[in-house]
Design a protein around this motif. Structure first.
Motif, PDB file in Angstrom:
ATOM      1  N   MET A 181      -0.703  25.128  43.530  1.00 28.25           N
ATOM      2  CA  MET A 181      -2.091  24.790  43.796  1.00 28.25           C
ATOM      3  C   MET A 181      -1.979  23.145  43.474  1.00 28.25           C
ATOM      4  O   MET A 181      -2.857  22.643  43.973  1.00 28.25           O
ATOM      5  N   ASN A 182      -1.290  22.877  42.429  1.00 33.41           N
ATOM      6  CA  ASN A 182      -1.410  21.362  42.139  1.00 33.41           C
ATOM      7  C   ASN A 182      -0.503  20.594  43.081  1.00 33.41           C
ATOM      8  O   ASN A 182      -0.736  19.209  42.848  1.00 33.41           O
ATOM      9  N   LEU A 183       0.185  21.064  43.855  1.00 28.14           N
ATOM     10  CA  LEU A 183       1.043  20.309  44.820  1.00 28.14           C
ATOM     11  C   LEU A 183       0.116  19.632  46.008  1.00 28.14           C
ATOM     12  O   LEU A 183       0.404  18.461  46.435  1.00 28.14           O
ATOM     13  N   GLU A 184      -1.024  19.947  46.300  1.00 29.52           N
ATOM     14  CA  GLU A 184      -2.042  19.247  47.092  1.00 29.52           C
ATOM     15  C   GLU A 184      -2.588  18.183  46.540  1.00 29.52           C
ATOM     16  O   GLU A 184      -2.397  17.190  47.484  1.00 29.52           O
ATOM     17  N   LEU A 185      -2.615  17.719  45.334  1.00 29.75           N
ATOM     18  CA  LEU A 185      -2.585  16.396  44.851  1.00 29.75           C
ATOM     19  C   LEU A 185      -1.765  15.588  45.241  1.00 29.75           C
ATOM     20  O   LEU A 185      -1.778  14.406  45.707  1.00 29.75           O
ATOM     21  N   LEU A 186      -0.459  16.135  45.023  1.00 33.82           N
ATOM     22  CA  LEU A 186       0.956  15.326  45.395  1.00 33.82           C
ATOM     23  C   LEU A 186       0.819  14.783  46.795  1.00 33.82           C
ATOM     24  O   LEU A 186       1.291  13.782  47.180  1.00 33.82           O
ATOM     25  N   PHE A 187       0.631  16.110  47.716  1.00 35.54           N
ATOM     26  CA  PHE A 187       0.655  15.535  49.288  1.00 35.54           C
ATOM     27  C   PHE A 187      -0.319  14.760  49.642  1.00 35.54           C
ATOM     28  O   PHE A 187      -0.088  13.836  50.461  1.00 35.54           O
ATOM     29  N   TRP A 188      -1.649  14.976  49.056  1.00 37.01           N
ATOM     30  CA  TRP A 188      -2.795  14.192  49.172  1.00 37.01           C
ATOM     31  C   TRP A 188      -2.380  12.683  48.961  1.00 37.01           C
ATOM     32  O   TRP A 188      -2.530  11.500  49.870  1.00 37.01           O
ATOM     33  N   ALA A 189      -1.671  12.335  47.955  1.00 36.38           N
ATOM     34  CA  ALA A 189      -1.505  11.244  47.436  1.00 36.38           C
ATOM     35  C   ALA A 189      -0.461  10.328  48.032  1.00 36.38           C
ATOM     36  O   ALA A 189      -0.787   9.038  48.398  1.00 36.38           O
ATOM     37  N   ALA A 190       0.383  11.039  48.488  1.00 39.02           N
ATOM     38  CA  ALA A 190       1.612  10.619  49.471  1.00 39.02           C
ATOM     39  C   ALA A 190       1.035  10.083  50.645  1.00 39.02           C
ATOM     40  O   ALA A 190       1.680   8.935  51.167  1.00 39.02           O
ATOM     41  N   LYS A 191      -0.110  10.541  51.214  1.00 41.08           N
ATOM     42  CA  LYS A 191      -0.717   9.948  52.335  1.00 41.08           C
ATOM     43  C   LYS A 191      -1.730   9.060  52.296  1.00 41.08           C
ATOM     44  O   LYS A 191      -2.186   8.469  53.397  1.00 41.08           O
ATOM     45  N   ASN A 192      -2.068   8.677  51.153  1.00 40.79           N
ATOM     46  CA  ASN A 192      -3.208   7.868  50.903  1.00 40.79           C
ATOM     47  C   ASN A 192      -2.988   6.585  49.952  1.00 40.79           C
ATOM     48  O   ASN A 192      -3.749   6.355  49.031  1.00 40.79           O
ATOM     49  N   GLY A 193      -1.681   6.032  50.156  1.00 40.46           N
ATOM     50  CA  GLY A 193      -1.393   5.145  49.447  1.00 40.46           C
ATOM     51  C   GLY A 193      -0.186   5.444  48.072  1.00 40.46           C
ATOM     52  O   GLY A 193       0.149   4.459  47.742  1.00 40.46           O
ATOM     53  N   GLY A 194      -0.076   6.495  47.901  1.00 39.37           N
ATOM     54  CA  GLY A 194       1.053   6.823  46.765  1.00 39.37           C
ATOM     55  C   GLY A 194       2.219   6.802  47.568  1.00 39.37           C
ATOM     56  O   GLY A 194       2.640   6.611  48.521  1.00 39.37           O
ATOM     57  N   SER A 195       3.306   6.995  46.524  1.00 34.68           N
ATOM     58  CA  SER A 195       4.736   6.871  46.957  1.00 34.68           C
ATOM     59  C   SER A 195       5.133   7.930  47.875  1.00 34.68           C
ATOM     60  O   SER A 195       4.682   9.215  47.330  1.00 34.68           O
ATOM     61  N   LYS A 196       6.160   7.826  48.648  1.00 28.00           N
ATOM     62  CA  LYS A 196       6.637   8.669  49.389  1.00 28.00           C
ATOM     63  C   LYS A 196       7.482   9.786  48.438  1.00 28.00           C
ATOM     64  O   LYS A 196       7.456  10.861  48.681  1.00 28.00           O
ATOM     65  N   ARG A 197       7.756   9.467  47.350  1.00 27.06           N
ATOM     66  CA  ARG A 197       8.426  10.294  46.295  1.00 27.06           C
ATOM     67  C   ARG A 197       7.640  11.448  45.891  1.00 27.06           C
ATOM     68  O   ARG A 197       7.868  12.511  45.616  1.00 27.06           O
ATOM     69  N   LEU A 198       6.352  11.282  46.114  1.00 30.67           N
ATOM     70  CA  LEU A 198       5.453  12.544  45.589  1.00 30.67           C
ATOM     71  C   LEU A 198       5.322  13.323  46.537  1.00 30.67           C
ATOM     72  O   LEU A 198       5.268  14.619  46.320  1.00 30.67           O
ATOM     73  N   TYR A 199       5.575  12.977  47.947  1.00 32.52           N
ATOM     74  CA  TYR A 199       5.666  14.321  48.980  1.00 32.52           C
ATOM     75  C   TYR A 199       7.088  15.097  48.686  1.00 32.52           C
ATOM     76  O   TYR A 199       7.144  16.203  48.792  1.00 32.52           O
ATOM     77  N   ASP A 200       7.930  14.005  48.344  1.00 34.07           N
ATOM     78  CA  ASP A 200       9.537  14.867  48.258  1.00 34.07           C
ATOM     79  C   ASP A 200       9.177  15.617  46.951  1.00 34.07           C
ATOM     80  O   ASP A 200       9.988  16.822  47.262  1.00 34.07           O
ATOM     81  N   ILE A 201       8.609  15.396  45.621  1.00 33.55           N
ATOM     82  CA  ILE A 201       8.322  16.186  44.810  1.00 33.55           C
ATOM     83  C   ILE A 201       7.792  17.458  45.175  1.00 33.55           C
ATOM     84  O   ILE A 201       8.205  18.760  44.748  1.00 33.55           O
ATOM     85  N   ALA A 202       6.678  17.400  45.908  1.00 34.97           N
ATOM     86  CA  ALA A 202       5.857  18.412  46.155  1.00 34.97           C
ATOM     87  C   ALA A 202       6.659  19.450  46.908  1.00 34.97           C
ATOM     88  O   ALA A 202       6.605  20.521  47.082  1.00 34.97           O
ATOM     89  N   GLU A 203       7.371  18.792  48.227  1.00 33.75           N
ATOM     90  CA  GLU A 203       8.102  19.833  48.956  1.00 33.75           C
ATOM     91  C   GLU A 203       9.373  20.537  48.215  1.00 33.75           C
ATOM     92  O   GLU A 203       9.685  21.700  48.314  1.00 33.75           O
ATOM     93  N   SER A 204       9.972  19.686  47.294  1.00 35.32           N
ATOM     94  CA  SER A 204      11.115  20.288  46.721  1.00 35.32           C
ATOM     95  C   SER A 204      10.526  21.307  45.648  1.00 35.32           C
ATOM     96  O   SER A 204      11.112  22.643  45.612  1.00 35.32           O
ATOM     97  N   HIS A 205       9.411  21.134  45.015  1.00 29.50           N
ATOM     98  CA  HIS A 205       8.730  22.205  43.980  1.00 29.50           C
ATOM     99  C   HIS A 205       8.407  23.430  44.914  1.00 29.50           C
ATOM    100  O   HIS A 205       8.837  24.622  44.481  1.00 29.50           O
ATOM    101  N   ALA A 206       7.642  23.302  45.981  1.00 30.45           N
ATOM    102  CA  ALA A 206       7.510  24.386  46.871  1.00 30.45           C
ATOM    103  C   ALA A 206       8.601  25.157  47.300  1.00 30.45           C
ATOM    104  O   ALA A 206       8.795  26.276  47.258  1.00 30.45           O
ATOM    105  N   GLU A 207       9.766  24.544  47.685  1.00 26.91           N
ATOM    106  CA  GLU A 207      10.944  25.088  47.883  1.00 26.91           C
ATOM    107  C   GLU A 207      11.783  26.041  46.631  1.00 26.91           C
ATOM    108  O   GLU A 207      11.957  27.110  47.033  1.00 26.91           O
TER     109      GLU A 207
END
Length: 396
Positions: A181-207
């Motif tokens: 459930m905490n991954l939604e914060l990372l996905f959101w941040a990656a789309k709203n000015g945060g690092s692309k790395r945040l998306y990669d972390i969230a995707e990897s964690h989900a996998e």
């Protein structure tokens, strides 16, 4: 014979949950308006008793009418301001908005402190996230971006997941199903000015969660233990469930919901397919009254406590699923299942009424520790309000 009874009951409840709620959506909306209005009024009454903005409702203990309060660093701190934001969304009441702002502000410190565990998403996204969604306050956005960066410090690239509980040295690196459930914060941040790395972390964690915490039968472990030097999966652990091989109800729903929005953010079909299979497993194992026991394998069933929070989270997760599945039959299945949970939670059996300050009765927190058993718990109210609003705003 025991096995066939169990299967028969499961098939019956799937039929009941997915088929028995055939009234028109317009009629359902009228009922939803009344329920939301009642919840908003009760929330306003509760606000009169809360004098400190850095003390947050968590649970109502047996024999009490009022919420037991916790501090900012409690993992549940974000749910009360989240309930207030949902109450504001439902009502447009400016008094509730001001109170939501007041209770949201103290949580800011979480974003700028060292990460002690994974709960930053629950704390910040439920409070500041809903506040930003409803107000567009740019200060809220900055807090959320900082919180995402803080959460990311717990990521272990060798394992490929966020370290959920650093305070538990018996598991050198652990990932719990709640952390989805905490991954939604990372996905959101990656789309709203945060690092692309945040998306990669969230995707990897989900996998990593999907591949290791989901069992072959599509039930889930609560905790996965990993070797923090090699990344190898060591074992799955119950922790808050009945046994290491049992199906803890709330954990199953964290998986349903978390993998559904992970599909929304990544477009990965394996995330969607796994969420579907977790949801089907949950529906198949429901008892005949439609609300899960705290763990589906507790040998004390039917005399085991229920978990209304799991039903509320399941409703949110299945509405998320209904948005993304392609086939009309599946859309109807998960929509009707979600509506079924909401209907059941909105009965006198589960609504608190004037019994205490909570909205819902009969949730279970940490059963193995005999903590918060058969009580109102704030995250049940949070996901119940979310589910009500999602259903009200549903567009088929």
């Amino acid at each position: 014979m025991k096995f066939s009874k169990k299967v028969g009951g499961g098939l019956l409840i799937v039929i009941l949950v997915t088929s028995c709620f055939s009234e028109k959506k317009e009629a359902a909306s009228l009922n939803l308006d009344k329920i939301l209005e009642s919840n908003v009024l009760k929330t306003k009454e509760t606000l009169k008793t809360l004098v400190s903005a850095d003390s947050f409702p968590r649970n109502v203990e047996k024999g009490s009418r009022n919420w037991k309060l916790v501090g900012v660093k409690d993992w549940c701190s974000g749910f009360w301001p989240g309930v207030l934001w949902y109450a504001y969304e439902a009502s447009g009441d400016e008094y509730i908005k001001k109170e939501a702002e007041k209770f949201t502000l103290p949580i800011k410190q979480i974003a700028y402190s060292s990460a002690s565990d994974h709960d930053i998403g629950f704390q910040v996204y439920c409070s500041f996230g809903n506040g930003y969604r409803l107000t567009g306050n740019t200060e809220y956005k900055e807090v959320m971006l900082a919180a995402a960066d803080t959460l990311a410090t717990l990521y272990n690239p060798i394992v490929g997941s966020i370290h959920s509980w650093p305070m538990k040295p018996q598991y050198p690196h652990n990932t719990i199903i709640d952390n989805m459930m905490n991954l939604e914060l990372l996905f959101w941040a990656a789309k709203n000015g945060g690092s692309k790395r945040l998306y990669d972390i969230a995707e990897s964690h989900a996998e990593v969660t999907m591949k290791n915490l989901v069992r072959p039968d599509y039930s889930t472990y609560h905790l996965g233990a990993f070797d923090n030097k090699t990344g190898a999966f060591l074992r799955g652990v119950a922790h808050q469930g009945y046994a290491d091989n049992s199906m803890w109800a709330r954990g199953q729903t964290w998986g349903i919901y978390g993998l559904a929005f992970s599909y929304r953010e990544t477009g990965r079909d394996d995330f969607l397919d796994t969420s579907i299979k977790l949801a089907d497993k949950f529906l198949e194992r429901l008892p005949q009254d439609g609300i899960p026991f705290w763990d589906f394998d507790d040998p004390k069933i039917p005399n085991a406590p229920k978990d209304a929070s799991a039903a509320a989270i399941a409703a949110c997760g299945m509405l998320e699923l209904a948005n993304f599945v392609k086939e009309d039959a599946l859309k109807n299945k998960y929509y009707n299942a979600a509506k079924g949970f909401i209907d059941l939670l909105s009965t006198d059996k589960y609504l608190s009424g004037n019994k205490n300050q909570g909205l819902l009765l009969h949730s279970t927190g940490h059963h193995p520790k005999n903590s918060e058993i058969d009580e109102p718990i704030i995250y049940a109210d949070y996901y119940y309000m979310e589910a009500l609003l999602r259903l009200k705003n549903w567009k088929s």
